[in-house]
Design a protein around this motif. Structure first.
Motif, mmCIF file in Angstrom:
data_model
loop_
_atom_site.group_PDB
_atom_site.id
_atom_site.type_symbol
_atom_site.label_atom_id
_atom_site.label_comp_id
_atom_site.label_asym_id
_atom_site.label_seq_id
_atom_site.Cartn_x
_atom_site.Cartn_y
_atom_site.Cartn_z
ATOM 1 N N THR A 1 0.713 -1.005 -0.117
ATOM 2 C CA THR A 1 -0.113 -0.046 -0.018
ATOM 3 C C THR A 1 0.949 1.233 -0.001
ATOM 4 O OG1 THR A 1 -0.078 -0.188 2.403
ATOM 5 C CG2 THR A 1 -1.796 -0.984 1.008
ATOM 6 N N PRO A 2 0.616 2.087 -0.894
ATOM 7 C CA PRO A 2 1.397 3.474 -0.835
ATOM 8 C C PRO A 2 0.844 4.383 0.443
ATOM 9 C CG PRO A 2 -0.306 3.466 -2.308
ATOM 10 C CD PRO A 2 -0.355 2.276 -1.902
ATOM 11 N N HIS A 3 1.848 5.378 0.349
ATOM 12 C CA HIS A 3 1.220 6.400 1.491
ATOM 13 C C HIS A 3 0.034 7.101 0.844
ATOM 14 C CE1 HIS A 3 4.573 5.722 4.093
ATOM 15 N NE2 HIS A 3 5.284 5.740 3.401
ATOM 16 N N ALA A 4 0.351 7.607 -0.381
ATOM 17 C CA ALA A 4 -0.976 8.494 -1.009
ATOM 18 C C ALA A 4 -1.171 8.261 -2.363
ATOM 19 C CB ALA A 4 -0.742 9.976 -0.633
ATOM 20 N N ILE A 5 -2.385 8.393 -2.762
ATOM 21 C CA ILE A 5 -2.580 8.330 -4.115
ATOM 22 C C ILE A 5 -3.186 9.635 -4.755
ATOM 23 C CG2 ILE A 5 -4.299 7.276 -5.945
ATOM 24 C CD1 ILE A 5 -4.380 4.614 -4.433
ATOM 25 N N ILE A 6 -2.487 10.172 -5.704
ATOM 26 C CA ILE A 6 -2.996 11.506 -6.238
ATOM 27 C C ILE A 6 -3.858 11.067 -7.677
ATOM 28 C CG2 ILE A 6 -2.314 13.797 -7.348
ATOM 29 C CD1 ILE A 6 0.292 13.370 -5.944
ATOM 30 N N SER A 7 -5.064 11.426 -7.913
ATOM 31 C CA SER A 7 -5.860 11.327 -8.916
ATOM 32 C C SER A 7 -6.541 12.587 -9.097
ATOM 33 C CB SER A 7 -7.015 10.333 -8.478
ATOM 34 O OG SER A 7 -7.660 10.746 -7.631
ATOM 35 N N ASP A 8 -7.195 12.710 -10.524
ATOM 36 C CA ASP A 8 -7.894 13.945 -10.918
ATOM 37 C C ASP A 8 -9.408 13.693 -10.225
ATOM 38 O OD1 ASP A 8 -9.506 11.846 -12.323
ATOM 39 O OD2 ASP A 8 -8.537 12.536 -14.287
ATOM 40 N N ARG A 9 -10.513 14.458 -10.673
ATOM 41 C CA ARG A 9 -11.540 14.685 -9.885
ATOM 42 C C ARG A 9 -12.631 13.979 -11.020
ATOM 43 N NH1 ARG A 9 -12.074 18.563 -5.822
ATOM 44 N NH2 ARG A 9 -9.980 19.556 -5.676
ATOM 45 N N GLY A 10 -12.273 12.876 -11.573
ATOM 46 C CA GLY A 10 -13.119 12.067 -12.471
ATOM 47 C C GLY A 10 -14.303 11.353 -11.610
ATOM 48 N N THR A 11 -15.448 10.904 -11.896
ATOM 49 C CA THR A 11 -16.396 10.430 -10.981
ATOM 50 C C THR A 11 -15.872 8.931 -11.011
ATOM 51 O OG1 THR A 11 -17.490 9.508 -13.201
ATOM 52 C CG2 THR A 11 -18.151 11.418 -12.042
ATOM 53 N N HIS A 12 -14.919 8.240 -11.486
ATOM 54 C CA HIS A 12 -14.478 6.648 -11.030
ATOM 55 C C HIS A 12 -13.550 7.026 -9.972
ATOM 56 C CE1 HIS A 12 -12.632 8.581 -14.820
ATOM 57 N NE2 HIS A 12 -11.455 8.379 -14.213
ATOM 58 N N PHE A 13 -13.245 8.279 -9.491
ATOM 59 C CA PHE A 13 -12.036 8.131 -8.332
ATOM 60 C C PHE A 13 -12.944 8.941 -7.259
ATOM 61 C CE2 PHE A 13 -9.200 8.438 -11.732
ATOM 62 C CZ PHE A 13 -8.337 7.203 -11.425
ATOM 63 N N CYS A 14 -13.910 9.951 -7.590
ATOM 64 C CA CYS A 14 -14.811 10.593 -6.396
ATOM 65 C C CYS A 14 -16.035 9.747 -6.473
ATOM 66 C CB CYS A 14 -14.846 12.103 -6.769
ATOM 67 S SG CYS A 14 -13.243 12.741 -6.982
ATOM 68 N N ASN A 15 -16.058 8.776 -5.367
ATOM 69 C CA ASN A 15 -17.416 8.216 -5.325
ATOM 70 C C ASN A 15 -17.299 7.333 -4.118
ATOM 71 O OD1 ASN A 15 -16.220 5.335 -5.782
ATOM 72 N ND2 ASN A 15 -15.676 6.304 -7.597
ATOM 73 N N ASP A 16 -18.359 6.819 -3.635
ATOM 74 C CA ASP A 16 -18.717 6.236 -2.141
ATOM 75 C C ASP A 16 -17.835 5.063 -2.091
ATOM 76 O OD1 ASP A 16 -20.181 8.271 -1.395
ATOM 77 O OD2 ASP A 16 -21.991 7.124 -1.957
ATOM 78 N N GLN A 17 -17.698 4.126 -3.201
ATOM 79 C CA GLN A 17 -17.163 2.765 -2.733
ATOM 80 C C GLN A 17 -15.482 3.067 -2.844
ATOM 81 O OE1 GLN A 17 -18.179 0.196 -6.239
ATOM 82 N NE2 GLN A 17 -16.512 -1.396 -5.614
ATOM 83 N N PHE A 18 -15.116 4.148 -3.698
ATOM 84 C CA PHE A 18 -13.668 4.448 -3.625
ATOM 85 C C PHE A 18 -13.327 5.131 -2.335
ATOM 86 C CE2 PHE A 18 -9.527 6.659 -4.596
ATOM 87 C CZ PHE A 18 -8.961 5.770 -5.490
ATOM 88 N N ALA A 19 -14.217 5.848 -1.594
ATOM 89 C CA ALA A 19 -13.890 6.392 -0.414
ATOM 90 C C ALA A 19 -13.659 5.576 0.833
ATOM 91 C CB ALA A 19 -14.857 7.489 -0.063
ATOM 92 N N LYS A 20 -14.599 4.280 0.421
ATOM 93 C CA LYS A 20 -14.575 3.414 1.705
ATOM 94 C C LYS A 20 -13.148 2.516 1.587
ATOM 95 C CE LYS A 20 -19.698 3.142 1.897
ATOM 96 N NZ LYS A 20 -20.782 1.993 1.817
ATOM 97 N N VAL A 21 -12.713 2.421 0.201
ATOM 98 C CA VAL A 21 -11.490 1.377 0.346
ATOM 99 C C VAL A 21 -10.204 2.031 0.686
ATOM 100 C CG1 VAL A 21 -10.233 0.220 -1.498
ATOM 101 C CG2 VAL A 21 -12.769 0.138 -1.949
ATOM 102 N N MET A 22 -10.027 3.425 0.463
ATOM 103 C CA MET A 22 -8.908 4.210 0.675
ATOM 104 C C MET A 22 -8.659 3.952 2.250
ATOM 105 S SD MET A 22 -7.439 5.244 -1.886
ATOM 106 C CE MET A 22 -7.789 3.449 -2.358
ATOM 107 N N PRO A 23 -9.682 4.565 3.200
ATOM 108 C CA PRO A 23 -9.201 4.306 4.653
ATOM 109 C C PRO A 23 -9.171 2.797 5.104
ATOM 110 C CG PRO A 23 -11.260 5.624 4.154
ATOM 111 C CD PRO A 23 -11.008 4.928 2.968
ATOM 112 N N LYS A 24 -9.703 1.961 4.271
ATOM 113 C CA LYS A 24 -9.758 0.333 4.699
ATOM 114 C C LYS A 24 -8.110 0.101 4.690
ATOM 115 C CE LYS A 24 -11.074 -4.098 3.575
ATOM 116 N NZ LYS A 24 -11.899 -5.060 2.681
#
Length: 291
Positions: A50-73
């Protein structure tokens, strides 16, 4: 990246780039929805950690509830590039451009075969010398040079010399390479910092210092003309008025119809309208023309 012509049911390429080593991982996928993106990230986590951080753009495939749940996990910080300055994701944009250029030269007229050529493209990209780090991404990750298949096929002398060790000699040599790996990575990190400082210095030298104040009239650069054909068209669009100036170069503009929006200051330039006043020159003298 995508959508591309359908190749074995795949239309998109998901790309991830390590910030220091420039190592690129790419996978051909049928869609770019949140489920597919999270599945691709889990594949990366199992392969490289796992990396320390992931940088992405503001596309809908990155800014969504499912993605937001996986990152803190997985304990990963999700950073977003600002909408006013998308060059923040320049690292992956450069990698995308390089992968596209290699694919253009390998697929030829049969563009539907690009998914079959993607592995070869990654091989070529990761074994190429990168100026910012002073070596190849392959050597920075694995700590040794990459032996290409063509060299082993033609039985190059240096390849045979380095590959045909006995087990004891090969083991000792590999231990030395592993011990040198940390030193190689520290040197690559320093080279990357020096390269970025030089690039930033050149970039800042070319920037024109434009100071905007409230009620200034400005023109906005139309970047869409880079995509669509706009011959004999000016790249500076209609007149706007500055209504608010924010720190770090963000400017708020207003239109004639009253709608407001924000842009980065480097896309603006001052508008000096009005008629040019006539300059009256007194005691104008004429001189005879030389023969």
């Amino acid at each position: 990246m995508g959508p591309f012509p359908s190749s074995r049911g795949n239309k998109y390429i998901h790309v991830a780039v390590d910030y220091l080593s420039k190592w690129v991982e790419a996978k051909a996928l049928p869609t770019n929805d949140a489920r597919i993106v999270c599945k691709f990230l889990k594949y990366l986590f199992t392969q490289f950690g796992t990396p320390h951080a992931i940088i992405s753009d503001r596309g809908t495939h990155f800014c969504n509830d499912q993605f937001a749940k996986v990152m803190p996990k997985y304990g990963v910080t999700h950073c977003l590039s600002t909408a006013y300055h998308p060059q923040t994701s320049g690292q992956v944009e450069v990698s995308n451009h390089g992968l596209k250029r290699i694919l253009e030269r390998t697929v030829g007229e049969h563009r539907a075969s690009w998914s079959d050529k993607l592995d070869d493209t990654l091989w070529a990209f990761c074994t190429a010398f990168k100026t910012p780090i002073g070596c190849t991404p392959y050597k920075l990750v694995y700590g040794k040079a990459c032996h290409l298949p063509i060299e082993l096929e033609h039985k190059a002398y240096w390849a045979l010399k380095h590959c045909n060790y006995d087990l004891v000699t090969a083991g000792d040599h590999r231990k030395v390479q592993m011990n040198e790996l940390n030193e190689l990575r520290d040197q690559a990190y320093e080279n990357s910092l020096i390269y970025k400082e030089k690039t930033k210095r050149i970039h800042d030298y070319k920037i024109k210092n434009r100071v905007f104040n409230v009620s200034d009239r400005v023109l906005l650069f139309n970047s869409r003309l880079k995509i669509f054909s706009g011959k004999l068209k000016t790249r500076w669009t209609r007149l706007f008025t500055v209504t608010q100036v924010f720190p770090f170069g963000t400017v708020k503009l207003s239109q004639i119809d009253g709608s407001n929006f924000k842009v980065n200051g480097h896309r603006l330039k001052h508008y000096f309208g009005g008629d040019i006043p006539l300059i009256v020159v007194s005691d104008l003298q004429t001189f005879p023309m030389d023969n």
